[in-house]
Design an enzyme around this catalytic site. Structure first.
Site, short mmCIF file in Angstrom:
data_model
loop_
_atom_site.label_atom_id
_atom_site.label_comp_id
_atom_site.label_asym_id
_atom_site.label_seq_id
_atom_site.Cartn_x
_atom_site.Cartn_y
_atom_site.Cartn_z
N CYS A 15 -0.47 3.83 -6.71
CA CYS A 15 -1.38 3.17 -5.76
C CYS A 15 -1.56 1.75 -6.27
O CYS A 15 -1.77 1.54 -7.47
CB CYS A 15 -2.72 3.90 -5.69
SG CYS A 15 -4.00 3.02 -4.76
N CYS B 102 0.87 -1.18 0.00
CA CYS B 102 0.00 0.00 0.00
C CYS B 102 0.90 1.22 0.00
O CYS B 102 1.72 1.39 0.92
CB CYS B 102 -0.89 -0.02 1.25
SG CYS B 102 -1.89 1.47 1.49
#
Length: 257
Positions: free
Chosen positions: A185, A75
């Site tokens: 992302c 992440c």
């Protein structure tokens, strides 16, 4: 159980980190992987820093209690906010992910580099430091994409909704002048095909999954922690939402070509 036979932990704010898990499983097919997606609290990219830290430590504790030998923080937001704190608190290899700006610069032939990411990733000092390395010589533009991880968390990875979202985001750019698009992302690789459609296949699309997986393998090898038995590893997925739909979506994304 020897440390070599223990599983590798993966964590993300939701289903996005599965894009990194796929690369790691290709590179380390003998290993077992435990994936924890915190979809109940997704997205992280619009939360306060302290909240992201607390959620990341909760997820790490969950995986540590399962006996992992290494952790991949798949992440970008959690990496940018928490990676140093994690390394200070846990005595296992911990690998993070950050926007793959260096390969984008190396491939660049004078065009614009666009970095798609969450607002928090783009606001963090870690990202500012990364930008500082190249901003004098490269035309780099951060592109915050709030709302996009939420769509992907719903299993919306193609179709009109994604197309229109990306079309709106890229309407201010001349596709001919974009050299690279960095996916900052881990949710974003799942919408890569629509992104190519929107930008007319003009730009090179880069994400950090392979580099992160390669670093995981390097650290395990250097620590003599690779699994030696000739076998096919397995992937087990957990999610804080604890419902069948999100687990089914997770495996669907893992098996998506």
């Amino acid at each position: 159980m020897s440390i070599n036979d223990k599983p590798i932990g993966f964590f993300d704010s939701g289903v996005g980190g599965i894009s990194v898990l796929k690369e790691a499983f290709k590179l380390l097919p003998k290993e077992d992987f435990l994936y924890y997606g915190d979809s109940k609290n997704a997205p992280y990219g619009t939360k306060k820093v302290e909240e992201v830290k607390a959620l990341t430590f909760n997820a790490t504790d969950f995986l540590m209690n399962k006996g992992i030998k290494a952790l991949v923080v798949a992440c970008n937001t959690a990496t940018s906010v928490t990676i140093n704190d994690l390394r200070e608190n846990y005595d296992i290899p911990i690998i993070g992910i950050e926007p793959a700006l260096k390969p984008a610069v190396e491939l660049n032939k004078g065009g614009k580099i666009i970095i798609m990411a969450t607002p928090m990733t783009l606001a963090e000092k870690k990202f500012a430091n990364l930008m500082d390395l190249y901003k004098e010589t490269e035309d780099i533009e951060p592109l915050p994409c709030p709302g996009l991880p939420e769509l992907i968390e719903q299993g919306i990875v193609s179709g009109d909704v994604i197309y229109n979202y990306l079309k709106d985001k890229f309407s201010k750019y001349d596709n001919e002048k974009i050299s690279s698009i960095v996916l900052g992302c881990t949710h974003y690789p799942f919408i890569e095909e629509t992104l190519k459609e929107v930008t007319h296949n003009k730009a090179c699309i880069i994400d950090g999954s392979f580099g992160t997986s390669r670093e995981l393998k390097r650290q395990l090898k250097n620590s003599n922690m690779l699994r030696e038995e000739n076998r096919v590893g397995k992937v087990t997925i957990f999610n804080s939402r604890e419902d069948k739909d999100i687990i089914d979506l997770s495996y669907k994304l893992f098996n998506m070509k």
